[in-house]
Design an enzyme around this catalytic site. Sequence first.
Site, PDB file in Angstrom:
ATOM      1  N   ASP A 132       0.845  -1.201   0.000  1.00  0.00           N
ATOM      2  CA  ASP A 132       0.000   0.000   0.000  1.00  0.00           C
ATOM      3  C   ASP A 132       0.882   1.253   0.000  1.00  0.00           C
ATOM      4  OD1 ASP A 132      -3.103   0.755   0.910  1.00  0.00           O
ATOM      5  OD2 ASP A 132      -1.597   2.243   1.499  1.00  0.00           O
ATOM      6  N   GLU A 171      -4.813   2.426  -4.230  1.00  0.00           N
ATOM      7  CA  GLU A 171      -3.346   2.482  -4.228  1.00  0.00           C
ATOM      8  C   GLU A 171      -2.770   1.254  -3.531  1.00  0.00           C
ATOM      9  OE1 GLU A 171      -4.999   2.941  -1.357  1.00  0.00           O
ATOM     10  OE2 GLU A 171      -3.362   3.986  -0.306  1.00  0.00           O
TER      11      GLU A 171
HETATM   12  N1  LIG Z   1      -4.714   9.106  -8.733  1.00  0.00           N
HETATM   13  C1  LIG Z   1      -5.391   8.074  -8.255  1.00  0.00           C
HETATM   14  N2  LIG Z   1      -5.666   8.045  -6.951  1.00  0.00           N
HETATM   15  C2  LIG Z   1      -6.330   6.993  -6.435  1.00  0.00           C
HETATM   16  C3  LIG Z   1      -6.749   5.924  -7.242  1.00  0.00           C
HETATM   17  N3  LIG Z   1      -7.387   5.031  -6.437  1.00  0.00           N
HETATM   18  C4  LIG Z   1      -7.373   5.516  -5.208  1.00  0.00           C
HETATM   19  N4  LIG Z   1      -6.724   6.713  -5.160  1.00  0.00           N
HETATM   20  C5  LIG Z   1      -6.498   7.636  -4.054  1.00  0.00           C
HETATM   21  O1  LIG Z   1      -5.702   7.019  -3.078  1.00  0.00           O
HETATM   22  C6  LIG Z   1      -5.894   7.752  -1.864  1.00  0.00           C
HETATM   23  C7  LIG Z   1      -5.923   6.773  -0.711  1.00  0.00           C
HETATM   24  O2  LIG Z   1      -5.984   7.519   0.457  1.00  0.00           O
HETATM   25  P1  LIG Z   1      -6.002   6.882   1.873  1.00  0.00           P
HETATM   26  O3  LIG Z   1      -6.819   5.629   1.872  1.00  0.00           O
HETATM   27  O4  LIG Z   1      -6.412   7.952   2.835  1.00  0.00           O
HETATM   28  O5  LIG Z   1      -4.531   6.404   2.127  1.00  0.00           O
HETATM   29  P2  LIG Z   1      -3.172   7.203   2.084  1.00  0.00           P
HETATM   30  O6  LIG Z   1      -3.334   8.651   1.882  1.00  0.00           O
HETATM   31  O7  LIG Z   1      -2.296   6.488   1.097  1.00  0.00           O
HETATM   32  O8  LIG Z   1      -2.635   6.974   3.540  1.00  0.00           O
HETATM   33  P3  LIG Z   1      -2.035   5.661   4.192  1.00  0.00           P
HETATM   34  O9  LIG Z   1      -2.478   4.484   3.378  1.00  0.00           O
HETATM   35  O10 LIG Z   1      -2.600   5.586   5.570  1.00  0.00           O
HETATM   36  O11 LIG Z   1      -0.563   5.815   4.185  1.00  0.00           O
HETATM   37  C8  LIG Z   1      -7.189   8.540  -2.017  1.00  0.00           C
HETATM   38  O12 LIG Z   1      -6.877   9.907  -2.155  1.00  0.00           O
HETATM   39  C9  LIG Z   1      -7.758   8.004  -3.321  1.00  0.00           C
HETATM   40  O13 LIG Z   1      -8.467   9.014  -4.035  1.00  0.00           O
HETATM   41  C10 LIG Z   1      -6.456   6.000  -8.639  1.00  0.00           C
HETATM   42  O14 LIG Z   1      -6.772   5.100  -9.425  1.00  0.00           O
HETATM   43  N5  LIG Z   1      -5.770   7.063  -9.091  1.00  0.00           N
END
Ligand SMILES: Nc1nc2c(ncn2[C@@H]2O[C@H](COP(=O)(O)OP(=O)(O)OP(=O)(O)O)[C@@H](O)[C@H]2O)c(=O)[nH]1
Length: 346
Positions: free
Chosen positions: A220, A264
């Site tokens: 992740d 992600e």
């Molecule tokens: N650009 C992009 N962003 C994505 C995609 N799928 C998910 N995200 C973003 O990934 C982010 C995940 O955020 P969080 O679940 O808060 O996790 P994080 O900010 O990585 O924090 P931690 O996992 O706790 O380290 C969100 O802002 C989603 O919008 C994608 O396909 N493209």
Amino acid sequence: MFIEKIRYEITLKASFLTFFIVSLATIIRPLMIEQDVLFTYIGVFNSLAMGCVFLYLKYTKPKSWYPMLFTCVGLLVLTPITVVSGGVNSQFTYLIPTIPIFIALVSNAKYTWITALIVIVLVIGLYFSIGISPDFTNEIVPQSKTASRALWLCLSVSLSTMLGVQFNRVYGALGDKISEQAETDLLTGLKNRRSVMSFLQTAIDQAKSKNGQLSVMMIDLDHFKVINDTYGHLAGDLCLKQVAQLIQHSVRDASDLAGRFGGEEFIVVIKDIDAQRATDIANIIRLSIEQKTVSLNDRKEVKVTATIGICSLNSEQLTSIEHCVDLADQALYLGKKNGRNRVEVA
Ligand SMILES: Nc1nc2c(ncn2[C@@H]2O[C@H](COP(=O)(O)OP(=O)(O)OP(=O)(O)O)[C@@H](O)[C@H]2O)c(=O)[nH]1
């Protein structure tokens, strides 16, 4: 898989339609023309044969050899009625060129060519059997006309075979493309979640039967929301693509699988390794992500890190895919709690 399902559906429908048409013809034909009672007996036999094929296909769902079964029965149904109604001069011969094209629809090029060969040998046999075999229509056709009909029949069978094989090629390629797209994550090009889950199930079954081991990694990206919020979603997408490439390069193509679990989060399934070896590989992946600089279009550069949770189980501990994913997820959660950019084992 997908294409096999379509082929099965076509075969099932074709067998039912053949059953329906043959039964209908057996009932209606004697009302329209005066015919020998033998045609009715053959019609009843044919209807029963096709009815049995339909029920067999419907209730046993056989896999790859059902087209051949259908051809054999198709020929079994057509041949006796064609023989006793004038061989190549019979009106039933109009149905013969449809057989290779049907086989092309539900099977592959090899089966289509084999079927075409059988059908052409059958047509030649029908031509030479005129005069020996019984003809209950009592029609007298000159020898030259019979030869011409046999020739045109062979040509029609060849044409239908070539068209069928060509169609099969295009249809097969399309099917492969659809299957591949259904298994691939559009953004990163890695396998999608559904595909990885099915791979994981097979890997668990194999490990159990061979007394082997299996490791699952959940990867992740850290604080990915910040990257999206600071540089925009397109920059986030670029990071995901580049991280996906790094992960893909770190797995063995033939035996292991890397996929996008969602958002992600990535998942890696590695066969036949213990927790220590899995940790080493996870650390290689983690370091390669940490060292990677993602260049954005506007000359900005982004750095990203990842936390990895691992679950490594032997054949006795392997119960279900949910259990493996859940353990790897717990390790990942621990990694996030312990400061991120690290590897934890469940
Ligand atoms: N650009 C992009 N962003 C994505 C995609 N799928 C998910 N995200 C973003 O990934 C982010 C995940 O955020 P969080 O679940 O808060 O996790 P994080 O900010 O990585 O924090 P931690 O996992 O706790 O380290 C969100 O802002 C989603 O919008 C994608 O396909 N493209």
